[in-house]
Design a protein around this motif. Structure first.
Motif, short mmCIF file in Angstrom:
data_model
loop_
_atom_site.label_atom_id
_atom_site.label_comp_id
_atom_site.label_asym_id
_atom_site.label_seq_id
_atom_site.Cartn_x
_atom_site.Cartn_y
_atom_site.Cartn_z
N ASP A 152 57.87 44.55 40.46
CA ASP A 152 58.30 44.50 42.04
C ASP A 152 57.35 44.00 42.68
O ASP A 152 57.89 43.11 43.79
N ALA A 153 57.07 42.84 41.97
CA ALA A 153 56.16 41.70 43.06
C ALA A 153 56.60 39.78 43.06
O ALA A 153 56.22 39.58 43.19
N LEU A 154 57.54 40.59 42.23
CA LEU A 154 58.72 38.76 41.47
C LEU A 154 57.55 37.86 40.93
O LEU A 154 57.02 36.84 41.27
N ASN A 155 56.56 39.43 39.76
CA ASN A 155 55.87 37.93 39.18
C ASN A 155 54.25 37.55 40.25
O ASN A 155 53.79 36.73 39.14
N ALA A 156 54.19 38.06 40.55
CA ALA A 156 52.79 37.13 42.18
C ALA A 156 51.96 36.98 41.04
O ALA A 156 51.17 38.39 40.12
N LEU A 157 51.27 36.40 41.06
CA LEU A 157 50.19 35.97 40.63
C LEU A 157 48.76 36.57 41.20
O LEU A 157 48.58 36.19 42.27
N ASN A 158 48.11 37.87 40.41
CA ASN A 158 46.94 37.81 41.45
C ASN A 158 45.95 38.23 40.06
O ASN A 158 46.25 37.45 38.96
N ASP A 159 44.80 38.25 40.24
CA ASP A 159 43.48 38.49 39.28
C ASP A 159 43.99 38.93 38.02
O ASP A 159 43.56 38.22 36.93
N GLN A 160 44.32 40.52 38.14
CA GLN A 160 44.56 40.65 36.73
C GLN A 160 45.56 40.00 35.54
O GLN A 160 45.86 39.69 34.90
N LEU A 161 46.65 39.21 36.56
CA LEU A 161 47.87 38.75 35.71
C LEU A 161 47.42 37.54 35.40
O LEU A 161 47.84 37.04 33.82
N LEU A 162 46.31 37.03 36.49
CA LEU A 162 45.79 35.59 35.51
C LEU A 162 44.68 35.94 34.49
O LEU A 162 44.95 34.74 33.53
N SER A 163 44.33 36.29 34.72
CA SER A 163 43.26 36.03 33.79
C SER A 163 43.63 36.98 32.07
O SER A 163 42.96 36.94 30.88
N GLU A 164 45.00 37.83 32.37
CA GLU A 164 45.85 38.12 31.06
C GLU A 164 46.09 37.60 30.62
O GLU A 164 46.32 37.49 29.66
N LEU A 165 46.57 36.61 31.29
CA LEU A 165 47.11 34.87 30.75
C LEU A 165 46.34 34.40 30.50
O LEU A 165 47.01 33.74 29.62
N ALA A 166 45.25 33.71 31.00
CA ALA A 166 44.69 33.22 30.34
C ALA A 166 43.73 33.27 29.50
O ALA A 166 43.66 33.03 27.63
N ALA A 167 43.38 35.19 28.81
CA ALA A 167 43.16 35.88 28.08
C ALA A 167 44.39 35.26 26.46
O ALA A 167 43.71 34.84 25.27
N CYS A 168 44.96 35.66 27.17
CA CYS A 168 46.20 36.05 26.15
C CYS A 168 46.43 34.24 25.47
O CYS A 168 47.01 34.03 23.98
N LEU A 169 46.52 33.28 26.32
CA LEU A 169 47.06 32.42 25.89
C LEU A 169 46.01 31.20 25.19
O LEU A 169 45.81 30.68 24.59
N THR A 170 44.34 32.21 25.46
CA THR A 170 43.45 31.76 24.46
C THR A 170 43.37 32.17 23.17
O THR A 170 43.07 31.67 22.21
N ALA A 171 43.57 33.67 23.38
CA ALA A 171 44.47 33.94 21.59
C ALA A 171 45.35 33.16 21.33
O ALA A 171 45.29 33.14 19.76
N CYS A 172 46.23 32.52 21.79
CA CYS A 172 47.21 32.16 20.81
C CYS A 172 47.08 30.96 20.58
O CYS A 172 46.98 30.68 19.58
N GLN A 173 45.71 30.53 21.10
CA GLN A 173 45.04 29.17 20.35
C GLN A 173 43.97 29.39 19.30
O GLN A 173 44.41 28.58 18.07
N GLU A 174 43.94 30.62 18.90
CA GLU A 174 43.35 30.50 18.14
C GLU A 174 43.92 31.62 17.23
O GLU A 174 43.30 31.74 15.98
#
Ligand code: CO8
Length: 258
Positions: A23-45
């Motif tokens: 709905d917001a053309l994937n605009a980056l808000n706090d939640q999206l950026l922190s979920e993305l960062a957490a997800c990429l860290t989990a992928c790293q591990e």
């Protein structure tokens, strides 16, 4: 961990992370950026993940940081809260390779997120831009810095000063995107590239990422020295003797990340 603004699929050692705020053309808000960062860290591990693809929708990779979220912030809110710094630092610490698969708009923070990835594969519909100037601000997570190093001063100035968008052909010509493919082939192409990387020795893959990124940080002589020493170091790995042995024996190498 359950995510609300991204979707994670892991298959065949490749993580596909889809930004999911349609709905917001994937605009980056706090939640999206922190979920993305957490997800990429989990992928790293996660040993099952050897390469990562970040994508959005056909209409938008990400249309920028969320303007509604930012509009009423004061200087002190942005400065003292260090808006987006923790999350972007966390993303930059991921040592596994990350490919941005871009269709549609990659604007502002969206373009900057794509540039934080290791390379960009885009579709014919991609539109890159740093239109923050239209909002009375400037790029804040690499649009004046990474873009300038990638496409040079003239185009970086043009995009940041006029806010104009760059299409897929121009992005490929300028070195912003490594390949352009038809929209319907984008995910297949990006996953294929990630799959190819996933088959290599993870030690060499992480060395490539560190060495290429170092080219942006240090003088050429230092970068060359770093590269040469890393090359020398890889002779300590089993994967070096497996890779070279397999070539000479005319068979596929079986890398074990050792
Ligand atoms: N933030 C919030 N919502 C957005 C954003 C955004 N960046 N982009 C689009 N949306 C929303 C729209 O408000 C609209 O919502 P609604 O349907 O509720 O009205 C919905 O997405 C669809 O958008 P449009 O109707 O505008 O779709 P169009 O197809 O007409 O236009 C565009 C698409 C051209 C992409 C247009 O939406 C647009 O110009 N978007 C804004 C692009 C922009 O300016 N991006 C830069 C944002 S600033 C930024 O990224 C700074 C990053 C650095 C921060 C660092 C902090 C330290």
């Amino acid at each position: 961990m359950a995510y609300e603004t991204i979707i994670l699929d892991v298959d065949n050692h490749v993580a596909l992370v889809t930004l999911n705020r349609p709905d917001a053309l994937n605009a980056l808000n706090d939640q999206l950026l922190s979920e993305l960062a957490a997800c990429l860290t989990a992928c790293q591990e996660n040993d099952k993940v050897r390469a990562i693809v970040i994508t959005g929708s056909e209409k938008a990779f990400a249309a920028g940081a969320d303007i509604a979220m930012m509009k009423d912030k004061s200087f002190v809110d942005a400065f003292s809260g260090d808006l987006f710094t923790a999350e972007t630092d966390q993303i930059m610490r991921v040592r596994k390779p990350i490919i941005a698969a871009v269709s549609g708009y990659a604007l502002g923070g969206g373009c900057e997120l794509a540039m934080m990835c290791d390379f960009i594969i885009c579709s014919e519909s991609a539109k890159f831009g740093q239109p923050e100037i239209n909002l009375g601000v400037v790029a804040g997570i690499g649009g004046t810095q990474r873009l300038t190093r990638i496409v040079g001063k003239s185009k970086a100035m043009d995009m940041n000063l006029t806010g104009r968008f760059m299409d897929a052909d121009e992005a490929e010509r300028s070195g912003l995107a490594s390949r352009v493919v038809p929209v319907k082939k984008l995910i297949e192409e990006a996953l294929g590239a990630a799959q190819k990387i996933a088959e290599k020795s993870m030690v060499s893959v992480m060395v490539v990422k560190e060495a290429v990124n170092r080219a942006y940080e240090v003088p050429l002589r230092e970068g060359l020295l770093f590269e040469r020493r890393m090359f020398h170091s890889l002779f300590a790995t089993e994967d070096q003797s497996e890779g070279m042995g397999a070539f000479l024996e005319k068979r596929e190498a079986q890398f074990r990340d050792r």
